[in-house]
Design a protein around this motif. Structure first.
Motif, PDB file in Angstrom:
ATOM      1  N   ASP A 264      15.650  -3.001   8.214  1.00 34.38           N
ATOM      2  CA  ASP A 264      14.477  -2.683   9.036  1.00 34.38           C
ATOM      3  C   ASP A 264      14.976  -2.679  10.484  1.00 34.38           C
ATOM      4  N   VAL A 265      14.110  -3.013  11.419  1.00 37.95           N
ATOM      5  CA  VAL A 265      14.516  -2.965  12.825  1.00 37.95           C
ATOM      6  C   VAL A 265      15.716  -3.905  13.046  1.00 37.95           C
ATOM      7  N   ASN A 266      16.768  -3.388  13.649  1.00 42.38           N
ATOM      8  CA  ASN A 266      17.997  -4.125  13.989  1.00 42.38           C
ATOM      9  C   ASN A 266      18.807  -4.626  12.800  1.00 42.38           C
TER      10      ASN A 266
ATOM     11  N   SER B 114      16.220   9.913   5.378  1.00 42.76           N
ATOM     12  CA  SER B 114      14.987  10.044   4.593  1.00 42.76           C
ATOM     13  C   SER B 114      13.693   9.771   5.348  1.00 42.76           C
ATOM     14  N   THR B 115      13.615   8.681   6.093  1.00 42.46           N
ATOM     15  CA  THR B 115      12.325   8.349   6.722  1.00 42.46           C
ATOM     16  C   THR B 115      11.920   9.448   7.706  1.00 42.46           C
ATOM     17  N   GLY B 116      12.837   9.804   8.594  1.00 40.14           N
ATOM     18  CA  GLY B 116      12.530  10.840   9.590  1.00 40.14           C
ATOM     19  C   GLY B 116      12.271  12.196   8.947  1.00 40.14           C
TER      20      GLY B 116
ATOM     21  N   ASP C 162      12.810   7.567  24.409  1.00 40.19           N
ATOM     22  CA  ASP C 162      13.186   6.283  23.806  1.00 40.19           C
ATOM     23  C   ASP C 162      12.909   5.214  24.845  1.00 40.19           C
ATOM     24  N   ILE C 163      13.466   4.037  24.666  1.00 40.56           N
ATOM     25  CA  ILE C 163      13.168   2.927  25.577  1.00 40.56           C
ATOM     26  C   ILE C 163      13.623   3.262  27.018  1.00 40.56           C
ATOM     27  N   SER C 164      14.588   4.205  27.161  1.00 40.53           N
ATOM     28  CA  SER C 164      15.098   4.547  28.498  1.00 40.53           C
ATOM     29  C   SER C 164      14.235   5.597  29.207  1.00 40.53           C
TER      30      SER C 164
ATOM     31  N   TRP D  79       0.841  -1.215   0.000  1.00 37.31           N
ATOM     32  CA  TRP D  79       0.000   0.000   0.000  1.00 37.31           C
ATOM     33  C   TRP D  79       0.869   1.255   0.000  1.00 37.31           C
ATOM     34  N   LYS D  80       1.991   1.191   0.714  1.00 36.56           N
ATOM     35  CA  LYS D  80       2.901   2.351   0.792  1.00 36.56           C
ATOM     36  C   LYS D  80       3.512   2.659  -0.574  1.00 36.56           C
ATOM     37  N   CYS D  81       4.036   1.629  -1.251  1.00 37.89           N
ATOM     38  CA  CYS D  81       4.708   1.855  -2.541  1.00 37.89           C
ATOM     39  C   CYS D  81       3.707   2.347  -3.580  1.00 37.89           C
TER      40      CYS D  81
ATOM     41  N   PRO E 114       4.849   9.551  16.704  1.00 38.31           N
ATOM     42  CA  PRO E 114       5.223   8.278  17.322  1.00 38.31           C
ATOM     43  C   PRO E 114       6.155   7.507  16.385  1.00 38.31           C
ATOM     44  N   CYS E 115       7.420   7.412  16.756  1.00 37.19           N
ATOM     45  CA  CYS E 115       8.438   6.832  15.858  1.00 37.19           C
ATOM     46  C   CYS E 115       9.146   5.654  16.516  1.00 37.19           C
ATOM     47  N   ALA E 116       8.465   4.944  17.429  1.00 35.49           N
ATOM     48  CA  ALA E 116       9.156   3.870  18.147  1.00 35.49           C
ATOM     49  C   ALA E 116       8.708   2.497  17.668  1.00 35.49           C
TER      50      ALA E 116
ATOM     51  N   GLY F 276      15.463   6.684  17.518  1.00 37.26           N
ATOM     52  CA  GLY F 276      16.333   5.804  16.737  1.00 37.26           C
ATOM     53  C   GLY F 276      16.501   6.352  15.339  1.00 37.26           C
ATOM     54  N   LYS F 277      16.542   5.440  14.354  1.00 36.64           N
ATOM     55  CA  LYS F 277      16.798   5.860  12.966  1.00 36.64           C
ATOM     56  C   LYS F 277      15.694   6.790  12.460  1.00 36.64           C
ATOM     57  N   VAL F 278      14.451   6.529  12.866  1.00 32.20           N
ATOM     58  CA  VAL F 278      13.348   7.367  12.389  1.00 32.20           C
ATOM     59  C   VAL F 278      13.154   8.584  13.303  1.00 32.20           C
ATOM     60  N   GLY F 279      12.984   8.338  14.603  1.00 28.54           N
ATOM     61  CA  GLY F 279      12.681   9.425  15.540  1.00 28.54           C
ATOM     62  C   GLY F 279      13.770  10.488  15.606  1.00 28.54           C
TER      63      GLY F 279
ATOM     64  N   HIS G 294      23.260   4.282  22.285  1.00 30.75           N
ATOM     65  CA  HIS G 294      22.712   5.456  21.580  1.00 30.75           C
ATOM     66  C   HIS G 294      21.420   5.945  22.236  1.00 30.75           C
ATOM     67  N   LEU G 295      21.320   5.762  23.559  1.00 31.43           N
ATOM     68  CA  LEU G 295      20.106   6.176  24.278  1.00 31.43           C
ATOM     69  C   LEU G 295      20.198   7.631  24.715  1.00 31.43           C
ATOM     70  N   ILE G 296      19.024   8.266  24.925  1.00 31.11           N
ATOM     71  CA  ILE G 296      19.004   9.673  25.344  1.00 31.11           C
ATOM     72  C   ILE G 296      19.261   9.815  26.847  1.00 31.11           C
TER      73      ILE G 296
HETATM   74  N1  LIG Z   1      14.223   2.844   9.542  1.00 32.66           N
HETATM   75  C1  LIG Z   1      13.403   3.113   8.545  1.00 32.66           C
HETATM   76  O1  LIG Z   1      13.804   3.612   7.458  1.00 32.66           O
HETATM   77  C2  LIG Z   1      11.924   2.874   8.707  1.00 32.66           C
HETATM   78  C3  LIG Z   1      11.091   3.113   7.593  1.00 32.66           C
HETATM   79  C4  LIG Z   1       9.711   2.973   7.758  1.00 32.66           C
HETATM   80  C5  LIG Z   1       9.208   2.572   8.998  1.00 32.66           C
HETATM   81  N2  LIG Z   1      10.044   2.314  10.043  1.00 32.66           N
HETATM   82  C6  LIG Z   1       9.438   1.926  11.315  1.00 32.66           C
HETATM   83  O2  LIG Z   1       9.768   2.900  12.315  1.00 32.66           O
HETATM   84  C7  LIG Z   1       9.826   2.273  13.607  1.00 32.66           C
HETATM   85  C8  LIG Z   1      11.162   2.578  14.244  1.00 32.66           C
HETATM   86  O3  LIG Z   1      12.178   2.085  13.397  1.00 32.66           O
HETATM   87  P1  LIG Z   1      13.703   2.554  13.541  1.00 32.66           P
HETATM   88  O4  LIG Z   1      14.344   2.132  12.279  1.00 32.66           O
HETATM   89  O5  LIG Z   1      13.781   3.971  14.004  1.00 32.66           O
HETATM   90  O6  LIG Z   1      14.159   1.595  14.724  1.00 32.66           O
HETATM   91  P2  LIG Z   1      15.321   1.894  15.776  1.00 32.66           P
HETATM   92  O7  LIG Z   1      15.562   0.565  16.430  1.00 32.66           O
HETATM   93  O8  LIG Z   1      16.446   2.628  15.141  1.00 32.66           O
HETATM   94  O9  LIG Z   1      14.649   2.914  16.829  1.00 32.66           O
HETATM   95  C9  LIG Z   1      13.575   2.573  17.647  1.00 32.66           C
HETATM   96  C10 LIG Z   1      13.502   3.627  18.763  1.00 32.66           C
HETATM   97  O10 LIG Z   1      12.348   3.375  19.566  1.00 32.66           O
HETATM   98  C11 LIG Z   1      12.728   3.332  20.927  1.00 32.66           C
HETATM   99  N3  LIG Z   1      11.792   2.456  21.651  1.00 32.66           N
HETATM  100  C12 LIG Z   1      11.706   1.105  21.603  1.00 32.66           C
HETATM  101  N4  LIG Z   1      10.728   0.703  22.424  1.00 32.66           N
HETATM  102  C13 LIG Z   1      10.197   1.814  22.978  1.00 32.66           C
HETATM  103  C14 LIG Z   1       9.151   2.052  23.910  1.00 32.66           C
HETATM  104  N5  LIG Z   1       8.462   1.045  24.452  1.00 32.66           N
HETATM  105  N6  LIG Z   1       8.866   3.335  24.240  1.00 32.66           N
HETATM  106  C15 LIG Z   1       9.559   4.357  23.702  1.00 32.66           C
HETATM  107  N7  LIG Z   1      10.557   4.197  22.829  1.00 32.66           N
HETATM  108  C16 LIG Z   1      10.869   2.940  22.483  1.00 32.66           C
HETATM  109  C17 LIG Z   1      14.152   2.824  20.922  1.00 32.66           C
HETATM  110  O11 LIG Z   1      14.827   3.128  22.150  1.00 32.66           O
HETATM  111  C18 LIG Z   1      14.692   3.594  19.721  1.00 32.66           C
HETATM  112  O12 LIG Z   1      15.009   4.924  20.122  1.00 32.66           O
HETATM  113  C19 LIG Z   1       9.515   0.799  13.349  1.00 32.66           C
HETATM  114  O13 LIG Z   1       8.117   0.630  13.495  1.00 32.66           O
HETATM  115  C20 LIG Z   1       9.909   0.602  11.882  1.00 32.66           C
HETATM  116  O14 LIG Z   1       9.229  -0.490  11.268  1.00 32.66           O
HETATM  117  C21 LIG Z   1      11.379   2.453   9.913  1.00 32.66           C
END
Ligand SMILES: NC(=O)c1ccc[n+]([C@@H]2O[C@H](COP(=O)([O-])OP(=O)(O)OC[C@H]3O[C@@H](n4cnc5c(N)ncnc54)[C@H](O)[C@@H]3O)[C@@H](O)[C@H]2O)c1
Length: 414
Positions: free
Chosen positions: A141-143, A184-186, A237-239, A88-90, A291-293, A215-218, A263-265
């Motif tokens: 993707d994630v990790n 790009s995503t962020g 973030d998770i912390s 759907w995204k593409c 919401p980017c987590a 993380g990469k998006v937020g 890489h935590l805040i």
């Molecule tokens: N990386 C991309 O280009 C991309 C593209 C489209 C969608 N996404 C989606 O974006 C989301 C994040 O991906 P990412 O690549 O940034 O992953 P990431 O692992 O780089 O970052 C995830 C962030 O979320 C935080 N987090 C995890 N659990 C949390 C919680 N319970 N409460 C608050 N913060 C929490 C982590 O500490 C980290 O800062 C995922 O749903 C992923 O599918 C990513």
């Protein structure tokens, strides 16, 4: 509700408005092909058999496209849901791809670099008969990251006996990756968030924002909002999270997280900064919430308390289907994930194009092209939502499903 259940509800809301026949609906919802493989490897030195998945959802508009996720929670239903979202995204962004997704059920935090390399190479060897630069193009993707893509491209190149650069996107820039892919995503999440604010009469210089996930998006979402003059008052973030009513200096925070533990805040300090929980962040009185987590963060309980005027979904599926109903009822503008976070796949497409043409675009060329595609897409979705009197999410699904149906009709599949 699982992510798959939520995606089903979102799809059905659009399908109902479009009065799609049952057999067409089945052709659109169910994946074309599901691949499950066993991968021999080791975890912390101990032999272990891992499960790997690749779901090829739909290729009516082009090769399957979507990331590979490494996480203990990776399982088939989740991969099916994420593969569908990619279709759907593409289609929504009008990039010539279908949708796919994959991953390995593993815990990378318990694995050495050598162990990760071994399962990554083994995984791509298993997938090779069913993927290819014009067949199915995976990405991080994630990790998973550029290093993992580099190992996979190398393995594929050795098997094929020719360069396999366009087989995977999200590669390091020194190995065929595109400038701007990291941001790009962020950057896209921030850009469409700000455009939506403008549509409801709020200029970036007067706006406040909160970003969940750094993380990469937020991280890049917050960085671009900050650059665009939006006051980013909270991040988490998770912390845990931080709040500052006068705004957080995101450039300083990015410098901090570049070298902080995991890489935590956590541990960042600045005048006026106070700690807040993730729940408090989601319900702050801000103009824009990103919401980017991860998925399922905004359920009906949270949705009732959200005070943001616009939500730009950086994560995939951060709002549950019943949470979404509450937000829609309350008139909160939600830019759905398939639009808000599509900057990543858009630039992945640019990377693929550059690889085939053996050229490289500048950072500004990449981001400007991405911005214009995303802003045009937001305008189209906005128009459909006004015409059809529905949420932006339903409008986005209507637009993208319409394009996939058109392509499937042309090929005689439906
Ligand atoms: N990386 C991309 O280009 C991309 C593209 C489209 C969608 N996404 C989606 O974006 C989301 C994040 O991906 P990412 O690549 O940034 O992953 P990431 O692992 O780089 O970052 C995830 C962030 O979320 C935080 N987090 C995890 N659990 C949390 C919680 N319970 N409460 C608050 N913060 C929490 C982590 O500490 C980290 O800062 C995922 O749903 C992923 O599918 C990513």
């Amino acid at each position: 509700m699982s992510l798959l259940d939520n995606v089903k509800v979102f799809f059905d809301q659009a399908a109902k408005k479009m009065a799609i026949d049952d057999h067409v609906r089945q052709m659109l919802e169910e994946p074309d092909r599901i691949i499950e493989v066993k991968i021999p490897g080791t975890e912390n030195g101990k032999p272990k058999v891992f499960r790997g998945y690749r779901v090829q959802h739909n290729n009516a508009r082009g090769p399957y496209k979507g990331g590979l996720r490494y996480h203990p929670t990776v399982e088939m239903d989740e991969v099916v849901a994420l593969a569908g979202l990619m279709t759907w995204k593409c289609s929504l962004l009008n990039v010539p791809y279908g949708g796919g997704k994959g991953g390995i059920s593993c815990d990378p935090t318990k694995m050495t670099r050598q162990e990760l390399e071994a399962i990554s190479r083994a995984f791509i060897r298993q997938l090779m008969p069913n993927i290819g630069p014009t067949v199915d193009v995976p990405a991080p993707d994630v990790n998973t990251d550029g290093q993992i893509m580099a190992w996979m491209v190398d393995e594929a190149t050795q098997i094929a006996g020719e360069s396999m650069l366009p087989l995977l996107t999200g590669k390091p820039v020194s190995m065929g990756g595109s400038l701007g892919r990291t941001e790009s995503t962020g950057y896209g999440v921030a850009r469409v968030g700000v455009e939506a604010l403008k549509k409801i009469g709020i200029e970036p210089k007067d706006a406040t924002a909160a970003v969940q996930g750094f993380g990469k998006v937020g991280g890049w979402t917050a960085a671009r909002l900050y650059k665009m003059g939006v006051k980013v008052v909270a991040v988490s973030d998770i912390s845990g999270g931080y709040y500052c009513k006068d705004g957080i200096n995101i450039e300083d925070l990015m410098k901090y997280t570049a070298t902080s533990k995991g890489h935590l805040i956590e541990g960042f300090s600045a005048p006026g900064l106070t700690k807040i929980s993730n729940d408090e962040l989601l319900t702050l009185d801000v103009d824009l919430l990103c919401p980017c987590a991860m998925e399922n963060q905004i359920d009906p309980g949270v949705a009732k308390r959200v005070r943001a005027k616009v939500i730009s979904e950086g994560a995939n599926g951060p709002v549950t289907a019943d949470g979404d109903a509450v937000l829609t009822e309350r008139g909160i503008v939600v830019i759905p994930d398939i639009l808000a976070n599509a900057g990543g796949v858009t630039v992945s497409y640019f990377e693929w194009v550059q690889n085939f043409q053996h050229i490289s675009w500048t950072f500004d060329e990449v981001i400007n092209k991405m911005d214009s595609m995303m802003v045009n897409c937001l305008n189209d979705v906005w128009e459909v939502s006004q015409k059809e009197k529905c949420s932006l999410r339903t409008a986005a699904f209507i637009l993208s499903i319409t394009r996939v149906i058109e392509a499937m009709k042309l090929t005689g599949k439906i």
